[in-house]
Scaffold this motif. Structure first.
Motif, PDB file in Angstrom:
ATOM      1  N   TYR A  69      31.232  37.662  41.512  1.00 49.64           N
ATOM      2  CA  TYR A  69      32.613  37.762  41.054  1.00 49.64           C
ATOM      3  C   TYR A  69      33.473  38.620  41.981  1.00 49.64           C
ATOM      4  O   TYR A  69      34.655  38.781  41.727  1.00 49.64           O
ATOM      5  N   GLY A  70      32.852  39.177  43.003  1.00 47.30           N
ATOM      6  CA  GLY A  70      33.611  39.988  43.954  1.00 47.30           C
ATOM      7  C   GLY A  70      34.183  41.233  43.299  1.00 47.30           C
ATOM      8  O   GLY A  70      33.692  41.690  42.266  1.00 47.30           O
TER       9      GLY A  70
ATOM     10  N   LYS B 190      30.800  41.111  30.080  1.00 47.41           N
ATOM     11  CA  LYS B 190      30.603  41.141  31.529  1.00 47.41           C
ATOM     12  C   LYS B 190      31.948  41.245  32.242  1.00 47.41           C
ATOM     13  O   LYS B 190      32.929  40.629  31.833  1.00 47.41           O
ATOM     14  N   VAL B 191      31.964  42.007  33.316  1.00 47.05           N
ATOM     15  CA  VAL B 191      33.194  42.159  34.107  1.00 47.05           C
ATOM     16  C   VAL B 191      33.267  40.992  35.080  1.00 47.05           C
ATOM     17  O   VAL B 191      32.555  40.957  36.083  1.00 47.05           O
TER      18      VAL B 191
ATOM     19  N   ILE C 229      41.155  50.869  38.406  1.00 49.51           N
ATOM     20  CA  ILE C 229      39.980  51.030  39.257  1.00 49.51           C
ATOM     21  C   ILE C 229      39.541  49.648  39.717  1.00 49.51           C
ATOM     22  O   ILE C 229      39.779  48.647  39.026  1.00 49.51           O
ATOM     23  N   THR C 230      38.939  49.582  40.886  1.00 46.33           N
ATOM     24  CA  THR C 230      38.404  48.314  41.384  1.00 46.33           C
ATOM     25  C   THR C 230      36.895  48.441  41.446  1.00 46.33           C
ATOM     26  O   THR C 230      36.361  49.391  42.036  1.00 46.33           O
ATOM     27  N   VAL C 231      36.225  47.486  40.799  1.00 48.99           N
ATOM     28  CA  VAL C 231      34.770  47.570  40.691  1.00 48.99           C
ATOM     29  C   VAL C 231      34.145  46.259  41.153  1.00 48.99           C
ATOM     30  O   VAL C 231      34.818  45.241  41.267  1.00 48.99           O
ATOM     31  N   GLU C 232      32.837  46.317  41.374  1.00 53.00           N
ATOM     32  CA  GLU C 232      32.117  45.093  41.720  1.00 53.00           C
ATOM     33  C   GLU C 232      31.857  44.318  40.427  1.00 53.00           C
ATOM     34  O   GLU C 232      31.329  44.875  39.459  1.00 53.00           O
TER      35      GLU C 232
ATOM     36  N   THR D 276      29.249  49.349  34.214  1.00 51.65           N
ATOM     37  CA  THR D 276      30.238  49.434  35.287  1.00 51.65           C
ATOM     38  C   THR D 276      31.054  50.723  35.165  1.00 51.65           C
ATOM     39  O   THR D 276      31.285  51.426  36.155  1.00 51.65           O
ATOM     40  N   LEU D 277      31.476  51.040  33.935  1.00 52.08           N
ATOM     41  CA  LEU D 277      32.267  52.260  33.736  1.00 52.08           C
ATOM     42  C   LEU D 277      31.424  53.506  34.013  1.00 52.08           C
ATOM     43  O   LEU D 277      31.924  54.494  34.558  1.00 52.08           O
TER      44      LEU D 277
END
Lengths: 367, 167
Positions: free
Chosen positions: A33-34, A113-114, A46-49, A57-58
């Motif tokens: 998902y980049g 899911k992110v 924030i930018t996350v994978e 993720t957090l």
């Protein structure tokens, strides 16, 4: 015949290998998902994978959401509002979400899911939650099945918490677990001592964390905790106080008593502590000390089934019966309960029957 | 016994990390149908039924609840502690709803042995004849349940060869 069989086996192996390679490629490309943007409280981005669950993720971003089950969707603690980007709730979330929560877009962060840009809301107090590296400085047997564990905080070296709150203790991989596991324990120490925390941990058969603490953890070991969490704390009123606890439910009440002592609190307080027999009682000297220093505090231990050699002259019976018998009035009184959910439910019923409004009964079901 | 695709799906639900961290199968590599059939035969051999075992487990749990979190004496010679932790679990066989994470520990004071089981164990035994796989932390041996909980033999079930999970 044999040749045909070998060719068949070879073809099957080749097909299996190709499928496995395709799955690996798909996982690395299609399911990639980049970078994904998460907007928090409409004030921070924030930018996350992408591709992982929101809870994990957090955590990587040092934003800690409480979870008692390690992200399996079985405790319902990690609720957050996800206003945009998460789609509809999953079947695994629905049992935990009341209709009103679904309307308000509350979700279980361990299940979401992110994948797309998200717009989420996180309670402000969770931004004060940090991860702490610590060292075990003392382990003490309080009873045959409860240990007191004291941690000296190393980095950060100080914690600010409200008496009654809890932390999550990280169990490193060991024989019962091949991955880190987090479990929640109330802080029992004096909130005025910011460089250490104390917990009281009762052994639970098959419990991953309690087995680790009781059988493996030793003085000098490094430990990791995150926190503080929770809204179980002493309300700033002038009402009388009833504390009721059992077993390791002692922990947050002890911390609150420290706070009362530090603040010179003069409120009337009665502390009913339920145990089965004398061998299940602990911290009696400390309670006697609080009784001598706080102006109107009384500790009332009660035994449900004293042992034959216990020579017990104190209160006897289930703690609910003792509260019912000894508490003359609940006028202008509020209650703080910590212990087994069965005990808490039974105590709430007793207190309500005596006339205490439900909104003045605060409880922590073994958080 | 041949395993249906539906049972394959249930067995996938029982793997580590799906419903619980460690799953329900432990180190047991057998098909779910074989696990159910084996334990069903053992329960028949012991002269018990899954429903009867679950009923006894439930009876002792309910008696132990009176201790509101503390161990309590239950006649004739049991000590029972019922406690719960935060959270609920779904049944891997796909029943609707969630089961509270409630642990019951029964100590037989006459025999000196004890056993711990969950509310989900009670449900899976009574409803599906499932005692978890070998090596699972919450695996329950029917013979131990019979001995420690002192379960009397039951009349033969209507279809003795078939566990509830396969009916």
């Amino acid at each position: 015949m044999l040749t045909a069989f070998l060719i068949s086996v070879g073809v099957m192996c080749a097909i299996t290998t190709v499928l496995a390679v395709l799955m690996i490629l798909a996982d690395a490309t299609i399911a990639n998902y980049g970078d994904v943007r998460i907007t928090i409280n409409d004030s921070k981005q924030i930018t996350v994978e992408g591709g992982r669950h929101l809870l994990a993720t957090l955590k990587d971003e040092q934003i800690f959401i409480p979870s008692a089950c390690g992200g399996r969707g079985s405790c319902g603690l990690c609720k957050l509002k996800i206003l945009e980007g998460a789609g509809d709730p999953l079947p695994t979330e629905l049992p935990w979400l009341a209709p009103d929560e679904q309307r308000r877009k509350v979700r279980l962060s361990c299940q979401v899911k992110v994948k797309n840009p998200l717009r989420i809301e996180i309670p402000e107090e969770l931004f004060n939650v940090k991860q702490y590296e610590a060292e075990v400085t003392a382990i003490r047997d309080l009873t045959y099945d409860i240990k007191e564990v004291r941690l000296k905080l190393l980095s950060p070296a100080a914690i600010s918490f409200r008496a009654g709150q809890f932390v999550q203790f990280e169990v490193p991989p060991y024989e019962l677990s091949n991955e880190p596991v987090y479990r929640a324990y109330s802080i029992s120490s004096d909130p005025g001592k910011e460089d250490e925390i104390e917990m009281e941990i009762r052994y639970v058969p098959n419990g991953i964390c309690t087995t680790y603490v009781h059988r493996h953890l030793k003085t000098g070991d490094k430990a990791v905790v995150n926190g503080p969490y929770g809204d179980f704390y002493l309300r700033d009123t002038n009402r009388g106080i009833v504390f009721v606890a059992g077993g390791s439910g002692m922990a947050p009440i002890k911390s609150i008593l420290h706070q009362m002592l530090n603040e010179g609190n003069r409120r009337t307080a009665r502390y009913f502590f339920g145990a089965r027999a004398v061998k299940d009682l602990f911290l009696l000297d400390e309670m006697k000390d609080f009784q001598s220093k706080l102006p109107d505090f009384q500790f009332i231990p009660a035994l449900s089934e004293p042992g034959p050699g216990d020579d017990w002259s104190g209160e006897q019976g289930l703690i609910t019966d003792v509260v019912d018998r000894c508490l003359e009035t609940v006028d202008n009184t509020e209650a703080y309960l910590c212990g087994s959910p069965l005990m808490i439910d039974a105590c709430i019923e007793v207190l309500k029957n005596k006339g205490m409004p439900g909104e003045l009964i605060y409880y922590d079901k073994f958080a | 016994m041949k395993q249906t695709p539906e049972m394959d799906a249930i067995q996938r639900q029982m793997r580590p990390g799906v419903i619980t961290r460690d799953g329900f199968l432990g180190s047991d590599a057998r098909k779910l149908a074989d696990i159910l059939e084996f334990d069903n035969a053992e329960v028949n051999r012991l002269g018990l039924t899954h429903e009867g075992i679950a009923a006894r487990m439930r009876e002792l749990r309910d008696a132990g609840r009176k201790g509101i979190g503390l161990a309590t004496r239950v006649d004739p010679h049991f000590e029972v502690r019922v406690d719960s932790v935060r959270g609920k679990l779904p049944c891997p066989f796909g029943h609707a709803g969630l089961v509270q994470k409630m642990n019951t520990t029964v100590r037989n004071l006459a025999g000196g042995r004890e056993i711990t089981y969950t509310d989900l164990n009670i449900h899976m035994i009574g409803g599906h004849g499932f005692y978890e796989g070998r090596g699972s932390a919450f695996r329950l041996e029917p013979s131990e349940l019979k001995e420690i909980l002192e379960i009397p033999e039951s009349p033969p079930p209507p279809s003795p060869g078939m566990p509830p999970g396969l009916r």
